[in-house]
Scaffold this motif. Structure first.
Motif, PDB file in Angstrom:
ATOM      1  N   PHE A 224       1.063  -1.346  -0.316  1.00 36.21           N
ATOM      2  CA  PHE A 224      -0.178  -0.228   0.134  1.00 36.21           C
ATOM      3  C   PHE A 224       0.846   1.103   0.542  1.00 36.21           C
ATOM      4  CE2 PHE A 224      -2.522   3.633   1.812  1.00 36.21           C
ATOM      5  CZ  PHE A 224      -3.549   2.903   1.317  1.00 36.21           C
ATOM      6  N   ALA A 225       1.734   1.199   0.808  1.00 29.30           N
ATOM      7  CA  ALA A 225       3.021   2.185   1.183  1.00 29.30           C
ATOM      8  C   ALA A 225       3.707   2.444  -0.265  1.00 29.30           C
ATOM      9  CB  ALA A 225       3.851   2.122   2.125  1.00 29.30           C
ATOM     10  N   ALA A 226       3.853   1.442  -1.078  1.00 28.36           N
ATOM     11  CA  ALA A 226       4.351   1.801  -2.296  1.00 28.36           C
ATOM     12  C   ALA A 226       3.892   2.046  -2.966  1.00 28.36           C
ATOM     13  CB  ALA A 226       5.613   0.468  -2.135  1.00 28.36           C
ATOM     14  N   ALA A 227       2.782   1.600  -3.035  1.00 28.86           N
ATOM     15  CA  ALA A 227       1.402   2.214  -4.421  1.00 28.86           C
ATOM     16  C   ALA A 227       1.460   3.559  -4.486  1.00 28.86           C
ATOM     17  CB  ALA A 227       0.385   1.536  -4.502  1.00 28.86           C
ATOM     18  N   VAL A 228       1.580   4.013  -2.929  1.00 30.60           N
ATOM     19  CA  VAL A 228       1.223   5.301  -2.969  1.00 30.60           C
ATOM     20  C   VAL A 228       1.943   7.007  -3.507  1.00 30.60           C
ATOM     21  CG1 VAL A 228       0.230   7.031  -0.689  1.00 30.60           C
ATOM     22  CG2 VAL A 228      -0.892   5.504  -0.941  1.00 30.60           C
ATOM     23  N   LEU A 229       3.784   5.498  -2.762  1.00 32.43           N
ATOM     24  CA  LEU A 229       4.655   6.317  -2.900  1.00 32.43           C
ATOM     25  C   LEU A 229       4.719   6.557  -4.396  1.00 32.43           C
ATOM     26  CD1 LEU A 229       7.523   7.855  -2.038  1.00 32.43           C
ATOM     27  CD2 LEU A 229       8.558   4.966  -1.390  1.00 32.43           C
ATOM     28  N   GLN A 230       4.833   5.235  -5.453  1.00 31.39           N
ATOM     29  CA  GLN A 230       5.155   5.452  -6.661  1.00 31.39           C
ATOM     30  C   GLN A 230       3.686   6.504  -7.215  1.00 31.39           C
ATOM     31  OE1 GLN A 230       6.191   1.933  -9.178  1.00 31.39           O
ATOM     32  NE2 GLN A 230       3.811   2.905  -9.506  1.00 31.39           N
ATOM     33  N   ALA A 231       2.790   6.613  -6.681  1.00 31.98           N
ATOM     34  CA  ALA A 231       1.752   7.909  -7.548  1.00 31.98           C
ATOM     35  C   ALA A 231       2.401   8.885  -7.264  1.00 31.98           C
ATOM     36  CB  ALA A 231       0.681   7.958  -7.400  1.00 31.98           C
ATOM     37  N   VAL A 232       3.124   9.750  -5.911  1.00 34.79           N
ATOM     38  CA  VAL A 232       3.336  10.955  -5.370  1.00 34.79           C
ATOM     39  C   VAL A 232       4.171  11.012  -6.618  1.00 34.79           C
ATOM     40  CG1 VAL A 232       4.585  11.902  -3.485  1.00 34.79           C
ATOM     41  CG2 VAL A 232       1.821  10.388  -3.170  1.00 34.79           C
ATOM     42  N   ARG A 233       5.731  10.349  -6.543  1.00 31.89           N
ATOM     43  CA  ARG A 233       6.362  10.660  -6.962  1.00 31.89           C
ATOM     44  C   ARG A 233       6.250  10.470  -8.907  1.00 31.89           C
ATOM     45  NH1 ARG A 233       8.311  10.914  -3.183  1.00 31.89           N
ATOM     46  NH2 ARG A 233      10.381   9.626  -2.136  1.00 31.89           N
ATOM     47  N   ALA A 234       5.090  10.312  -9.444  1.00 24.96           N
ATOM     48  CA  ALA A 234       4.726  10.446 -10.844  1.00 24.96           C
ATOM     49  C   ALA A 234       4.020  11.987 -10.787  1.00 24.96           C
ATOM     50  CB  ALA A 234       3.970   9.588 -10.878  1.00 24.96           C
ATOM     51  N   ALA A 235       3.557  12.108  -9.978  1.00 26.91           N
ATOM     52  CA  ALA A 235       2.546  13.346 -10.028  1.00 26.91           C
ATOM     53  C   ALA A 235       3.379  14.257 -10.127  1.00 26.91           C
ATOM     54  CB  ALA A 235       1.455  13.518  -8.726  1.00 26.91           C
ATOM     55  N   GLU A 236       2.721  15.563 -11.344  1.00 26.20           N
ATOM     56  CA  GLU A 236       3.101  16.478 -11.170  1.00 26.20           C
ATOM     57  C   GLU A 236       2.874  17.676  -9.698  1.00 26.20           C
ATOM     58  OE1 GLU A 236       3.339  16.758 -15.973  1.00 26.20           O
ATOM     59  OE2 GLU A 236       2.209  18.279 -14.480  1.00 26.20           O
ATOM     60  N   PRO A 237       4.457  17.732  -9.467  1.00 21.26           N
ATOM     61  CA  PRO A 237       3.562  19.368  -8.105  1.00 21.26           C
ATOM     62  C   PRO A 237       2.243  20.104  -8.432  1.00 21.26           C
ATOM     63  CG  PRO A 237       5.953  18.834  -8.631  1.00 21.26           C
ATOM     64  CD  PRO A 237       5.231  18.094 -10.033  1.00 21.26           C
ATOM     65  N   GLU A 238       1.976  20.281  -7.881  1.00 15.85           N
ATOM     66  CA  GLU A 238       0.363  21.107  -7.544  1.00 15.85           C
ATOM     67  C   GLU A 238       1.206  22.551  -7.479  1.00 15.85           C
ATOM     68  OE1 GLU A 238      -2.729  19.992  -5.392  1.00 15.85           O
ATOM     69  OE2 GLU A 238      -3.593  18.501  -6.297  1.00 15.85           O
ATOM     70  N   GLN A 239      -0.109  22.816  -8.784  1.00 16.12           N
ATOM     71  CA  GLN A 239       0.829  24.823  -8.099  1.00 16.12           C
ATOM     72  C   GLN A 239       0.333  25.216  -6.067  1.00 16.12           C
ATOM     73  OE1 GLN A 239      -1.316  27.282 -11.090  1.00 16.12           O
ATOM     74  NE2 GLN A 239       0.247  29.723 -10.364  1.00 16.12           N
ATOM     75  N   GLU A 240       1.589  26.026  -5.669  1.00 16.06           N
ATOM     76  CA  GLU A 240       0.686  26.550  -4.778  1.00 16.06           C
ATOM     77  C   GLU A 240       0.468  27.507  -4.393  1.00 16.06           C
ATOM     78  OE1 GLU A 240       3.749  23.755  -2.436  1.00 16.06           O
ATOM     79  OE2 GLU A 240       2.737  25.456  -1.945  1.00 16.06           O
ATOM     80  N   THR A 241      -0.574  28.061  -3.187  1.00  8.77           N
ATOM     81  CA  THR A 241      -1.089  28.956  -3.354  1.00  8.77           C
ATOM     82  C   THR A 241      -0.958  29.572  -2.156  1.00  8.77           C
ATOM     83  OG1 THR A 241      -2.318  26.701  -1.917  1.00  8.77           O
ATOM     84  CG2 THR A 241      -3.301  27.191  -3.899  1.00  8.77           C
ATOM     85  N   ALA A 242      -1.553  30.787  -1.896  1.00  6.99           N
ATOM     86  CA  ALA A 242      -1.315  31.284  -1.045  1.00  6.99           C
ATOM     87  C   ALA A 242      -1.700  31.319   0.320  1.00  6.99           C
ATOM     88  CB  ALA A 242      -1.628  32.726  -1.552  1.00  6.99           C
ATOM     89  N   GLU A 243      -3.277  30.337   0.466  1.00  9.48           N
ATOM     90  CA  GLU A 243      -2.726  29.851   1.633  1.00  9.48           C
ATOM     91  C   GLU A 243      -4.453  28.227   1.523  1.00  9.48           C
ATOM     92  OE1 GLU A 243      -5.952  33.779   3.527  1.00  9.48           O
ATOM     93  OE2 GLU A 243      -7.127  31.696   3.020  1.00  9.48           O
ATOM     94  N   ARG A 244      -3.152  27.508   2.510  1.00  4.07           N
ATOM     95  CA  ARG A 244      -3.187  26.395   2.282  1.00  4.07           C
ATOM     96  C   ARG A 244      -5.080  25.448   3.373  1.00  4.07           C
ATOM     97  NH1 ARG A 244       0.132  23.062  -0.174  1.00  4.07           N
ATOM     98  NH2 ARG A 244      -0.999  20.836   1.331  1.00  4.07           N
ATOM     99  N   GLU A 245      -5.161  24.494   3.014  1.00  2.00           N
ATOM    100  CA  GLU A 245      -6.321  24.964   3.562  1.00  2.00           C
ATOM    101  C   GLU A 245      -5.605  23.592   5.210  1.00  2.00           C
ATOM    102  OE1 GLU A 245      -9.925  20.547   2.909  1.00  2.00           O
ATOM    103  OE2 GLU A 245      -7.808  20.810   1.837  1.00  2.00           O
ATOM    104  N   PRO A 246      -6.443  23.636   6.199  1.00  2.00           N
ATOM    105  CA  PRO A 246      -6.005  22.739   7.239  1.00  2.00           C
ATOM    106  C   PRO A 246      -5.979  21.495   7.109  1.00  2.00           C
ATOM    107  CG  PRO A 246      -7.596  24.723   8.214  1.00  2.00           C
ATOM    108  CD  PRO A 246      -7.575  24.994   6.169  1.00  2.00           C
TER     109      PRO A 246
END
Length: 293
Positions: A224-246
């Motif tokens: 499970f952890a490996a699959a999530v990690l692979q998906a995270v590495r493959a995803a393009e970073p989202e654009q940083e927003t001024a205010e993040r969700e808590p």
């Protein structure tokens, strides 16, 4: 190479550019191997190959992956027991010469960057959907998002206050896995842009599920952890927003998965049957869950 080498727990099938490891099923086989089924390892994902003396008249052919090449080993971070290492092939001692022959063949096939850390994952992680039950909740991953659904018992008041959690892959920077076989094991999601990701007690962190005896075993939580990690590495970073969700957010008014609700009601029923919940407590919580449908 086109050859096949059979060991006690696995069979290695050598191809021109990779080795296919097929793990055998059986009562005495490591459960992680059974869960993995088979894995194709490109030679470019390997750092080195070793042959060493094993236990009780055996010899071990050990392929060492490059750092960062395999999401499973990256998530494990050195916590796997020797017998659960999927890169070890255990053979009878009388086959040592054969093991040395294949070790030499593999060394010849290693890529030019074998001594360097891999810039991307070269070995494929287990495919979602994946899920497992931790001590304080149920974790599920559909390839796009990770969901934590807290159990009536087990989950801390801090987690209940925050409510069930859903994290999209784009929100995550990584995964931290602490083996269920050690004290205070957990799986924690590291949120992108968080002030101090991975800090604090896991049982108080709504971005983590904690393990316990019989909950979140290695063969369920590590893939499970490996699959999530692979998906995270493959995803393009989202654009940083001024205010993040808590980090602590409400579950919202979205409709729940009926199967998840049914699973949680069954869990409540087990607690009620065991005398851990009164009739009134059971009825009240059941009503709350049904209202989420």
């Amino acid at each position: 190479m086109g050859d096949v080498l059979a060991g006690f727990h696995a069979v290695w099938e050598f191809d021109t550019d990779s080795v296919l490891i097929r793990f055998e099923r059986g009562i005495r086989r490591p459960k992680l191997f059974q869960a993995l089924g088979e894995r194709r390892i490109p030679y470019e994902a390997l750092s080195s190959v070793e042959v060493s003396e094993g236990r009780r008249g055996t010899v071990v052919l050990h392929a060492v992956p490059r750092p960062g090449a395999d999401p499973l080993m990256e998530a494990a971070n050195g916590q796997l027991k020797e017998e659960a290492d999927p890169y070890r092939l255990v053979l009878p001692a009388e086959r040592e010469t054969l093991a040395e022959f294949y070790a030499d063949e593999l060394r010849t096939a290693l890529g030019p960057d074998a001594k360097e850390a891999a810039e991307r994952h070269l070995v494929t992680a287990p495919e979602p959907p994946l899920h497992f039950k931790a001590y304080d909740g149920k974790a599920s991953f559909d390839g796009r998002s990770v969901a934590f659904r807290w159990f009536w018992t087990g989950a801390s008041s801090a987690k209940w206050k925050c409510g069930d959690q859903t994290f999209t892959v784009g929100e995550l920077a990584g995964v931290e896995w602490r083996s269920p076989e050690v004290f205070n094991g957990y799986l924690r999601l590291l949120e992108r842009g968080a002030a101090e990701p991975g800090k604090g007690e896991a049982d108080q962190d709504p971005a983590a599920v904690v393990f316990g005896l019989g909950y979140g075993p290695v063969h369920e939580s590590l893939p499970f952890a490996a699959a999530v990690l692979q998906a995270v590495r493959a995803a393009e970073p989202e654009q940083e927003t001024a205010e993040r969700e808590p980090v602590c957010r409400r579950a919202g008014d979205a409709r729940r998965d009926p199967a998840d609700i049914a699973d949680r009601i069954r869990h409540l029923g087990e607690l009620h049957d065991a005398g851990l919940l009164t009739d009134d407590e059971f009825s009240a919580k059941k009503a709350e869950l049904l209202a989420e449908l």
